[in-house]
Design an enzyme around this catalytic site. Structure first.
Site, PDB file in Angstrom:
ATOM      1  N   ASN A 146      -9.496  -0.051  -2.528  1.00 31.26           N
ATOM      2  CA  ASN A 146      -9.493  -0.861  -1.310  1.00 31.26           C
ATOM      3  C   ASN A 146      -8.098  -0.948  -0.698  1.00 31.26           C
ATOM      4  O   ASN A 146      -7.954  -0.912   0.524  1.00 31.26           O
ATOM      5  CB  ASN A 146     -10.034  -2.262  -1.593  1.00 31.26           C
ATOM      6  CG  ASN A 146     -11.533  -2.278  -1.743  1.00 31.26           C
ATOM      7  OD1 ASN A 146     -12.261  -2.223  -0.759  1.00 31.26           O
ATOM      8  ND2 ASN A 146     -12.007  -2.367  -2.972  1.00 31.26           N
TER       9      ASN A 146
ATOM     10  N   GLU B 286      -0.711  -7.692   5.059  1.00 28.33           N
ATOM     11  CA  GLU B 286      -0.318  -6.468   5.740  1.00 28.33           C
ATOM     12  C   GLU B 286      -1.402  -6.115   6.766  1.00 28.33           C
ATOM     13  O   GLU B 286      -2.545  -6.552   6.632  1.00 28.33           O
ATOM     14  CB  GLU B 286      -0.181  -5.337   4.714  1.00 28.33           C
ATOM     15  CG  GLU B 286       0.876  -5.607   3.664  1.00 28.33           C
ATOM     16  CD  GLU B 286       0.873  -4.585   2.532  1.00 28.33           C
ATOM     17  OE1 GLU B 286       0.046  -3.643   2.551  1.00 28.33           O
ATOM     18  OE2 GLU B 286       1.688  -4.738   1.618  1.00 28.33           O
TER      19      GLU B 286
ATOM     20  N   GLY C  92      -7.640  -9.027   2.498  1.00 29.35           N
ATOM     21  CA  GLY C  92      -6.389  -8.464   2.951  1.00 29.35           C
ATOM     22  C   GLY C  92      -5.414  -8.382   1.784  1.00 29.35           C
ATOM     23  O   GLY C  92      -5.668  -8.937   0.716  1.00 29.35           O
ATOM     24  N   TYR C  93      -4.301  -7.709   2.017  1.00 30.59           N
ATOM     25  CA  TYR C  93      -3.314  -7.495   0.957  1.00 30.59           C
ATOM     26  C   TYR C  93      -1.962  -8.041   1.366  1.00 30.59           C
ATOM     27  O   TYR C  93      -1.405  -7.640   2.387  1.00 30.59           O
ATOM     28  CB  TYR C  93      -3.210  -6.000   0.625  1.00 30.59           C
ATOM     29  CG  TYR C  93      -4.435  -5.524  -0.105  1.00 30.59           C
ATOM     30  CD1 TYR C  93      -4.469  -5.513  -1.491  1.00 30.59           C
ATOM     31  CD2 TYR C  93      -5.573  -5.146   0.584  1.00 30.59           C
ATOM     32  CE1 TYR C  93      -5.610  -5.115  -2.174  1.00 30.59           C
ATOM     33  CE2 TYR C  93      -6.727  -4.750  -0.084  1.00 30.59           C
ATOM     34  CZ  TYR C  93      -6.726  -4.740  -1.466  1.00 30.59           C
ATOM     35  OH  TYR C  93      -7.860  -4.355  -2.135  1.00 30.59           O
ATOM     36  N   ILE C  94      -1.443  -8.942   0.547  1.00 32.70           N
ATOM     37  CA  ILE C  94      -0.083  -9.450   0.735  1.00 32.70           C
ATOM     38  C   ILE C  94       0.896  -8.374   0.256  1.00 32.70           C
ATOM     39  O   ILE C  94       1.930  -8.147   0.850  1.00 32.70           O
ATOM     40  CB  ILE C  94       0.121 -10.778  -0.027  1.00 32.70           C
ATOM     41  CG1 ILE C  94      -0.756 -11.863   0.626  1.00 32.70           C
ATOM     42  CG2 ILE C  94       1.590 -11.182  -0.037  1.00 32.70           C
ATOM     43  CD1 ILE C  94      -0.796 -13.173  -0.130  1.00 32.70           C
TER      44      ILE C  94
END
Length: 169
Positions: A147, A85, A31-33
């Site tokens: 990604n 996110e 996942g992406y912060i």
């Protein structure tokens, strides 16, 4: 700490022969912060370990950019995943040796099902490398294959894929 530059080239994959050629595979959830263009902060869980990765903007050709990665305990990575996110990346990564290089072939699941991308890391942007037969079109530098982009705009939602599924052959 010295600056770490990641130099890689990306390709679409033509067939599933990479599976038989792989010497290793592992499931990855990430996942992406932060997934802003030019800077990303990623949390990844792979093989029971956590990783925090910070990436900078790509150069003009899209082949190189700053990358910093730190291994985390699994429990910390799981906690950081809660801050990510919306939209997770779920994939299996296959490692395939070809010549003196190792190709990382990512087979995506969920909203990105059907997409398979191969990457090779290089020591220099102009370094020659042997190409396995499964390599297709080069997509290095095409943002839609990052990604962090796939997390927001999944492969299944791309206009060209919607049209293909509406009009099967």
């Amino acid at each position: 700490m010295a600056q770490a530059i990641e130099i890689e080239r990306k390709f679409l994959v033509l067939d599933s022969s990479y599976r038989e050629q792989a010497f290793s595979s592992s499931r990855i959830c990430q996942g992406y912060i932060c997934s802003m263009r030019g800077r990303t902060v990623r949390v990844r869980i792979r093989d029971g370990k956590g990783y925090l990765t910070i990436k900078g903007a790509s150069n003009e050709s899209g082949t190189s950019r700053y990358e910093w990665e730190h291994e985390l305990p699994l429990s910390e990575a799981e906690e950081l995943m809660k801050l990510c996110e919306p939209g997770m990346i779920d994939k299996t990564r296959y490692l395939v040796k070809c010549g003196t290089h190792t190709f990382e072939v990512d087979e995506f699941y969920g909203a990105n099902e059907g997409l398979v991308i191969a990457e090779v890391e290089l020591a220099d942007e102009n370094e020659p490398f042997e190409r396995p037969a499964f390599l297709g079109e080069e997509v290095t530098g095409q943002v839609k294959y990052y990604n962090s982009f796939l997390m927001k705009t999944p492969y299944k939602d791309w206009e060209e894929n919607k049209k293909q599924s509406e009009y099967p052959l």
